[in-house]
Design a protein around this motif. Sequence first.
Motif, PDB file in Angstrom:
ATOM      1  N   GLY A  10       0.795  -1.228   0.000  1.00 58.97           N
ATOM      2  CA  GLY A  10       0.000   0.000   0.000  1.00 58.97           C
ATOM      3  C   GLY A  10       0.824   1.272   0.000  1.00 58.97           C
ATOM      4  N   LYS A  13       4.099   1.686  -4.343  1.00 58.18           N
ATOM      5  CA  LYS A  13       5.198   1.228  -5.213  1.00 58.18           C
ATOM      6  C   LYS A  13       4.700   1.048  -6.647  1.00 58.18           C
ATOM      7  N   GLY A  14       3.594   0.347  -6.782  1.00 56.32           N
ATOM      8  CA  GLY A  14       3.051   0.062  -8.115  1.00 56.32           C
ATOM      9  C   GLY A  14       2.644   1.341  -8.832  1.00 56.32           C
ATOM     10  N   THR A  15       1.976   2.229  -8.115  1.00 55.36           N
ATOM     11  CA  THR A  15       1.515   3.494  -8.705  1.00 55.36           C
ATOM     12  C   THR A  15       2.706   4.269  -9.273  1.00 55.36           C
ATOM     13  N   THR A  31       5.928  -8.339  -9.393  1.00 51.05           N
ATOM     14  CA  THR A  31       5.742  -9.763  -9.095  1.00 51.05           C
ATOM     15  C   THR A  31       4.304 -10.033  -8.646  1.00 51.05           C
ATOM     16  N   ARG A  36      -0.789 -12.645  -9.676  1.00 44.32           N
ATOM     17  CA  ARG A  36      -2.261 -12.561  -9.784  1.00 44.32           C
ATOM     18  C   ARG A  36      -2.737 -13.074 -11.138  1.00 44.32           C
ATOM     19  N   GLU A  57       0.375 -14.348   2.428  1.00 47.28           N
ATOM     20  CA  GLU A  57       1.682 -14.920   2.791  1.00 47.28           C
ATOM     21  C   GLU A  57       2.618 -14.813   1.596  1.00 47.28           C
ATOM     22  N   GLY A  85       8.059  -5.175  -5.940  1.00 45.29           N
ATOM     23  CA  GLY A  85       7.589  -6.347  -5.183  1.00 45.29           C
ATOM     24  C   GLY A  85       8.632  -7.447  -5.071  1.00 45.29           C
ATOM     25  N   ARG A  88      11.785  -9.517  -1.728  1.00 40.27           N
ATOM     26  CA  ARG A  88      10.985  -9.348  -0.508  1.00 40.27           C
ATOM     27  C   ARG A  88      11.583 -10.110   0.670  1.00 40.27           C
ATOM     28  N   ARG A 127      -9.470   0.252  -0.995  1.00 44.52           N
ATOM     29  CA  ARG A 127      -9.249   0.132  -2.449  1.00 44.52           C
ATOM     30  C   ARG A 127     -10.357  -0.690  -3.095  1.00 44.52           C
ATOM     31  N   ARG A 171      -0.501  -9.202   5.864  1.00 46.93           N
ATOM     32  CA  ARG A 171       0.501  -8.712   4.897  1.00 46.93           C
ATOM     33  C   ARG A 171       1.466  -7.741   5.587  1.00 46.93           C
ATOM     34  N   GLY A 199       1.129  12.237   0.731  1.00 39.82           N
ATOM     35  CA  GLY A 199       0.875  13.306  -0.242  1.00 39.82           C
ATOM     36  C   GLY A 199       0.262  12.693  -1.480  1.00 39.82           C
TER      37      GLY A 199
HETATM   38  P1  AP5 Z   1      -0.155   0.656  -4.851  1.00 43.42           P
HETATM   39  O1  AP5 Z   1       0.565   1.546  -5.794  1.00 43.42           O
HETATM   40  O2  AP5 Z   1      -0.839  -0.565  -5.366  1.00 43.42           O
HETATM   41  O3  AP5 Z   1       0.796   0.250  -3.642  1.00 43.42           O
HETATM   42  P2  AP5 Z   1       1.845  -0.937  -3.538  1.00 43.42           P
HETATM   43  O4  AP5 Z   1       2.920  -0.455  -2.633  1.00 43.42           O
HETATM   44  O5  AP5 Z   1       2.224  -1.392  -4.914  1.00 43.42           O
HETATM   45  O6  AP5 Z   1       1.007  -1.999  -2.743  1.00 43.42           O
HETATM   46  P3  AP5 Z   1       0.200  -3.322  -3.181  1.00 43.42           P
HETATM   47  O7  AP5 Z   1      -1.213  -3.190  -2.822  1.00 43.42           O
HETATM   48  O8  AP5 Z   1       0.504  -3.701  -4.553  1.00 43.42           O
HETATM   49  O9  AP5 Z   1       0.734  -4.269  -2.071  1.00 43.42           O
HETATM   50  P4  AP5 Z   1       1.815  -5.386  -2.097  1.00 43.42           P
HETATM   51  O10 AP5 Z   1       3.146  -4.811  -2.278  1.00 43.42           O
HETATM   52  O11 AP5 Z   1       1.607  -6.198  -0.859  1.00 43.42           O
HETATM   53  O12 AP5 Z   1       1.277  -6.300  -3.269  1.00 43.42           O
HETATM   54  P5  AP5 Z   1       1.929  -7.083  -4.467  1.00 43.42           P
HETATM   55  O13 AP5 Z   1       0.963  -6.967  -5.548  1.00 43.42           O
HETATM   56  O14 AP5 Z   1       3.353  -6.732  -4.706  1.00 43.42           O
HETATM   57  O15 AP5 Z   1      -1.186   1.572  -4.031  1.00 43.42           O
HETATM   58  C1  AP5 Z   1      -2.076   1.012  -3.099  1.00 43.42           C
HETATM   59  C2  AP5 Z   1      -3.361   1.831  -3.118  1.00 43.42           C
HETATM   60  O16 AP5 Z   1      -3.068   3.154  -2.656  1.00 43.42           O
HETATM   61  C3  AP5 Z   1      -3.964   1.991  -4.525  1.00 43.42           C
HETATM   62  O17 AP5 Z   1      -5.354   1.983  -4.447  1.00 43.42           O
HETATM   63  C4  AP5 Z   1      -3.435   3.363  -4.986  1.00 43.42           C
HETATM   64  O18 AP5 Z   1      -4.308   3.984  -5.904  1.00 43.42           O
HETATM   65  C5  AP5 Z   1      -3.367   4.112  -3.669  1.00 43.42           C
HETATM   66  N1  AP5 Z   1      -2.297   5.114  -3.652  1.00 43.42           N
HETATM   67  C6  AP5 Z   1      -1.059   5.017  -4.210  1.00 43.42           C
HETATM   68  N2  AP5 Z   1      -0.344   6.120  -3.960  1.00 43.42           N
HETATM   69  C7  AP5 Z   1      -1.136   6.939  -3.222  1.00 43.42           C
HETATM   70  C8  AP5 Z   1      -0.969   8.238  -2.667  1.00 43.42           C
HETATM   71  N3  AP5 Z   1       0.180   8.914  -2.805  1.00 43.42           N
HETATM   72  N4  AP5 Z   1      -2.008   8.766  -1.971  1.00 43.42           N
HETATM   73  C9  AP5 Z   1      -3.176   8.088  -1.806  1.00 43.42           C
HETATM   74  N5  AP5 Z   1      -3.404   6.868  -2.335  1.00 43.42           N
HETATM   75  C10 AP5 Z   1      -2.389   6.293  -3.021  1.00 43.42           C
HETATM   76  O19 AP5 Z   1       1.958  -8.593  -3.875  1.00 43.42           O
HETATM   77  C11 AP5 Z   1       0.774  -9.291  -3.628  1.00 43.42           C
HETATM   78  C12 AP5 Z   1       1.117 -10.665  -3.063  1.00 43.42           C
HETATM   79  O20 AP5 Z   1       1.903 -11.408  -4.002  1.00 43.42           O
HETATM   80  C13 AP5 Z   1       1.960 -10.687  -1.787  1.00 43.42           C
HETATM   81  O21 AP5 Z   1       1.169 -10.524  -0.622  1.00 43.42           O
HETATM   82  C14 AP5 Z   1       2.593 -12.076  -1.864  1.00 43.42           C
HETATM   83  O22 AP5 Z   1       1.649 -13.063  -1.509  1.00 43.42           O
HETATM   84  C15 AP5 Z   1       2.875 -12.228  -3.347  1.00 43.42           C
HETATM   85  N6  AP5 Z   1       4.211 -11.762  -3.730  1.00 43.42           N
HETATM   86  C16 AP5 Z   1       4.509 -10.719  -4.550  1.00 43.42           C
HETATM   87  N7  AP5 Z   1       5.824 -10.581  -4.689  1.00 43.42           N
HETATM   88  C17 AP5 Z   1       6.396 -11.562  -3.952  1.00 43.42           C
HETATM   89  C18 AP5 Z   1       7.746 -11.923  -3.661  1.00 43.42           C
HETATM   90  N8  AP5 Z   1       8.783 -11.242  -4.177  1.00 43.42           N
HETATM   91  N9  AP5 Z   1       7.952 -12.976  -2.838  1.00 43.42           N
HETATM   92  C19 AP5 Z   1       6.925 -13.681  -2.320  1.00 43.42           C
HETATM   93  N10 AP5 Z   1       5.626 -13.391  -2.541  1.00 43.42           N
HETATM   94  C20 AP5 Z   1       5.364 -12.315  -3.340  1.00 43.42           C
END
Ligand code: AP5
Length: 230
Positions: A10, A13-15, A31, A36, A57, A85, A88, A127, A171, A199
């Motif tokens: 959250g 990072k992705g944004t 990742t 997904r 997890e 991502g 990790r 979200r 998470r 911000g």
């Molecule tokens: P977003 O940009 O999506 O934030 P993020 O940091 O990318 O967070 P994620 O929700 O993607 O979380 P994550 O890192 O756990 O998930 P991932 O997909 O990598 O922003 C989040 C929200 O905030 C959005 O709605 C956005 O619009 C909003 N927002 C952004 N910036 C903002 C701002 N400035 N102000 C207000 N709102 C804002 O991983 C998912 C799962 O995959 C993990 O849990 C795990 O099971 C698995 N996985 C992935 N990578 C690995 C790995 N390397 N090893 C093992 N398992 C893994």
Amino acid sequence: MRLVFLGPPGAGKGTQAVRLAVERKLPHISTGDILRRAAASASDLGNQVRRYLEAGELVPDAVMNAVVEARLRESDCDGGFLLDGFPRTEVQAEVLDGLLAGRREAVDVVLYVDVPREELIRRLSGRRLCPDCGANLHVDSLPPGRGEQCPSCGARLRQRSDDRPETVANRLEVYERTTAPLVRYYEDRGLLRRIGGLGTPDEVYQRILAVLTAGRQAHGPRSHRREVAC
Ligand code: AP5
């Protein structure tokens, strides 16, 4: 530029990675997105990872390392990439270092996006995603009186399965236990740059550009490969 986005779920990072990837014409390797997509299919990888995603997890290192190694071998990564991502865990970070060393390359910079826990919970638990037009919204921004309907196309909005409160809590705990130590790992190697993630997304992006520009100015155009090459 070989850049890693590090930070809690959250943090944004992705944004930020999507925007920087477009501007720098580099592949954005998320990742989470790869997993997904796999989980939504009947592939071997999908069957292996589904239950980890649902529970918030981490997918085992061996699986993740193979996924990322294969992706980095694709030709669009030859000129650099943005990792979102990954890594990790410390094992993943070491594997990445080894993989790149084998190509006479290295991570140039790690952007650590820092956001307080309450804001992470607010962003993730609020979200909502539109399954039809792909809009990414927060419940607080929805027009009142219309329920959880997409304001653009009218479809019923969905919550990412790992954004449910109990999974968000897990998470964040997994992050603290397993991924947060990477801040020190990259700090020790002189690669970590801290970015305040509060911000608007625009404001955060400007901070990122400032950090990358400062890195380039500090090291000059003929930068050593571990310096910020952007
Ligand atoms: P977003 O940009 O999506 O934030 P993020 O940091 O990318 O967070 P994620 O929700 O993607 O979380 P994550 O890192 O756990 O998930 P991932 O997909 O990598 O922003 C989040 C929200 O905030 C959005 O709605 C956005 O619009 C909003 N927002 C952004 N910036 C903002 C701002 N400035 N102000 C207000 N709102 C804002 O991983 C998912 C799962 O995959 C993990 O849990 C795990 O099971 C698995 N996985 C992935 N990578 C690995 C790995 N390397 N090893 C093992 N398992 C893994």
